[in-house]
Design an enzyme around this catalytic site. Structure first.
Site, mmCIF file in Angstrom:
data_model
loop_
_atom_site.group_PDB
_atom_site.id
_atom_site.type_symbol
_atom_site.label_atom_id
_atom_site.label_comp_id
_atom_site.label_asym_id
_atom_site.label_seq_id
_atom_site.Cartn_x
_atom_site.Cartn_y
_atom_site.Cartn_z
ATOM 1 N N HIS B 123 0.857 -1.186 0.000
ATOM 2 C CA HIS B 123 0.000 0.000 0.000
ATOM 3 C C HIS B 123 0.899 1.246 0.000
ATOM 4 C CE1 HIS B 123 -2.757 2.980 1.771
ATOM 5 N NE2 HIS B 123 -3.751 2.170 1.459
ATOM 6 N N ASP B 200 3.197 -3.964 8.117
ATOM 7 C CA ASP B 200 1.952 -3.222 7.955
ATOM 8 C C ASP B 200 0.834 -4.212 8.265
ATOM 9 O OD1 ASP B 200 -0.359 -2.064 7.079
ATOM 10 O OD2 ASP B 200 0.348 -1.638 5.047
ATOM 11 N N GLN B 203 -4.295 -4.901 7.287
ATOM 12 C CA GLN B 203 -5.219 -5.923 6.776
ATOM 13 C C GLN B 203 -5.066 -7.252 7.514
ATOM 14 O OE1 GLN B 203 -7.533 -5.042 4.857
ATOM 15 N NE2 GLN B 203 -6.761 -3.201 3.839
ATOM 16 N N LYS B 226 -10.476 -0.257 10.681
ATOM 17 C CA LYS B 226 -10.595 -1.498 9.903
ATOM 18 C C LYS B 226 -10.912 -2.689 10.801
ATOM 19 C CE LYS B 226 -7.297 -0.060 6.316
ATOM 20 N NZ LYS B 226 -8.123 0.395 5.205
ATOM 21 N N CYS B 364 -4.720 1.941 -3.804
ATOM 22 C CA CYS B 364 -3.525 2.541 -3.203
ATOM 23 C C CYS B 364 -2.258 1.708 -3.390
ATOM 24 C CB CYS B 364 -3.715 2.829 -1.711
ATOM 25 S SG CYS B 364 -4.942 4.086 -1.388
#
Lengths: 144, 409
Positions: B123, B200, B203, B226, B364
């Site tokens: 991303h 990261d 997700q 999220k 993104c």
């Protein structure tokens, strides 16, 4: 005034026709064009609009890049309809088109095929797609 | 016990009959953001109706109680990912967390010739801060090759890493293809070569049980919104020794011990060093409620339900004979596809006209499209509250893909 009503089916066909076989999707091969970049933050659209002028008349209009169906068809129809027109006529037509999309008062008599985008407001996320080629062209003409 | 009907009744956005384009809303954009259960909304509201106070700024009970509430929230988040409270920094979200690592840690630790390894599936928020740091320090950004399916493997990291690599920054689950990275093996390889592993987790943390000690990652970034929490709140986990070596990139009240006219400043130890200004208190309290909610559902249940939905969605979309799926084999609940002959954005408009919210475009991850050989894709992403009926609605809409201009008529 149009002498017959465009049916939704005909409108669909006009959009699909300009999408699947755009007439003016190309980079200029000759000199004398001015260009502007048009891009969107909420759609993939990313293209250039090219304009060639002679004595205040649009001699040629082109566009090229990546675009969705709505922006492809609307920009291609735009190019179709400004070629041969004066800047003054073109600007008036663009203004009427933008008014139509924004659901304001507009003069239908100058819009010709571009009337097929009359319902773009139903899909608010695509309004920018329908108008970005037109506002880019307007910017090119404002500079003159 | 995983009771989907009960779960759905906890979410106002799911039970209130919300419509889009005159159709019942089908929310399949969970990789973008998620709905909030009552408990999260109540926690945020309660802060304004019963608990309003700043934190660590006064000597009265309301303020003291707020200090305790924030400490409790920090502990809840720490337990949720297997960390210690002092390793949890509240940020605005994954983006701020990753920028803090880049500007607060990497910018001070990298020098010319060092390498930062990324992948093409990252991303923007795990790419652009590193471009900036590379420019500031003279370090080089390199890319770990993905397999032809788009997967990051430990073998490919092992082949790419060099003695100059100082940082490996990767998504634990990628946001377009949804592959689960082998974080534990990646961390071992990074450490063996003297590099740190930045994850990261935007997700991954909302969907998978996360234990930072077991994974061995050195930094982990994730976002509250999220995972059923409020927007504007997120987390940076950092191994404590690394946080101690990290500089604040926001300075001001709440992060300093004292400062003098000669421009000397003593700063707090982590995590307070990184929380300058009034914290996002409603966000912190809402995030705590979100973590409590996820734990009451059970992360194993969440993972199992989403895997089942993913398989179901792939099968249903394949049955339409109209969809090209880019990630049929990825493990998480992200399905990235195009409808044959229909541009992604047009497909998303068609879906919108049927009340279905999916994301289209580049998501993104603008480096990935060359890899996929397409300019744009449609992404449907599920969460634990997603039902099979919603997948059926998606498949039905996709089967009418050729009529996408109907959306305008």
């Amino acid at each position: 005034m149009p002498t017959f009503e465009l049916t939704p089916m005909m409108m669909r066909e006009i959009i699909m026709d300009h999408y699947s076989s755009p007439r003016h999707k190309a980079d200029p091969v000759k000199d004398g064009y001015v260009s502007v970049h048009a891009e969107s933050t909420n759609c993939i659209d990313d293209f250039h609009v090219y304009l060639k002028e002679k004595d205040g008349i649009v001699e040629d209009a082109l566009w090229n890049g990546v675009a969705c169906t709505i922006s492809t068809a609307s920009t291609d129809i735009l190019c179709d309809q400004v070629i041969g027109k004066s800047f003054k006529e073109s600007k008036y037509m663009i203004e009427q088109f933008l008014n139509m999309i924004e659901e304001k008062e507009y003069d239908e008599s100058v819009l010709d095929e571009a009337i097929v985008f009359i319902n773009t407001g139903k899909q608010a996320a695509r309004i920018h797609c329908a108008t970005m080629g037109w506002t880019a062209m307007k910017d090119l003409m404002e500079d003159k | 016990m995983f009771d989907l009907a009960k779960i759905r009744s906890d979410f106002p956005m799911l039970r209130n009959g919300i419509q889009m384009q005159g159709k019942p809303l089908v929310w399949l954009d969970n990789a973008s953001t998620t709905f909030k259960p009552d408990s999260v909304i109540e926690a945020v509201t309660k802060y304004y109706t019963e608990q309003t106070s700043n934190a660590h700024r006064g000597d009265y009970d309301l303020c003291h109680n707020m200090d305790l509430a924030i400490a409790e929230a920090r502990k809840t988040v720490a337990d949720f990912i297997g960390a210690e409270s002092r390793e949890i920094v509240f940020t605005a979200g994954s983006t701020e967390s990753l920028n803090l690592i880049a500007y607060g840690y990497a910018a001070y630790h990298l020098q010319a010739g060092d390498e930062i390894l990324l992948t093409e599936a990252e991303h923007a928020s795990n790419v652009l801060p590193w471009f900036q740091v590379a420019e500031m320090t003279g370090a080089k950004v390199r890319f770990i090759p993905l397999t032809k399916e788009g997967r990051l493997t430990s073998e490919n990291l092992a082949k790419t890493i060099t003695k100059n690599t100082k940082i490996v920054a990767i998504a634990a689950v990628t946001n377009v293809l949804g592959y689960i990275a082998p974080v534990k093996e990646l961390a071992e390889i990074a450490h063996k070569n003297g590099a740190i592993l930045v994850c990261d987790g935007a997700q991954s943390v909302p969907h998978l049980k996360t234990d930072v000690r077991d994974l061995g990652c050195d930094f982990l970034a994730f976002s509250g919104h999220k995972m059923c929490g409020p927007t504007g709140i997120g987390v940076l986990y950092g191994r404590y020794d690394l946080l101690k070596e990290t500089h604040a990139f926001l300075t001001g009240g709440g992060m300093n011990v004292r400062f003098k006219k000669d421009c000397t400043v003593d700063v707090y130890e982590p995590p307070m060093r990184f929380e300058a200004g009034t914290q996002n208190i409603e966000g912190i309290l809402g995030l705590k409620a979100a973590v409590d909610y996820l734990q009451s559902v059970g992360m194993e249940n969440i993972e199992r339900h989403e895997k089942e939905l993913k398989r179901y969605a792939v099968q249903k979309l394949q049955e339409t004979g109209m969809a090209h799926i880019y990630n049929p084999d990825s493990e998480s609940g992200i399905i990235t596809f195009n409808i044959d002959g229909v541009f992604a954005q047009d497909a998303a408009t068609l879906l919108n006209s049927k009340g279905i919210a999916c994301r289209s475009g580049q998501h993104c991850a603008k480096l990935l499209n060359d890899f996929l050989g397409t300019v744009a894709t449609v992404r449907a992403s599920v969460y634990f509250y997603t039902s099979k009926e919603e997948i059926d609605a998606l498949a039905d809409a996709v089967s009418h893909g050729k009529e996408f201009l109907d959306a305008y008529f």
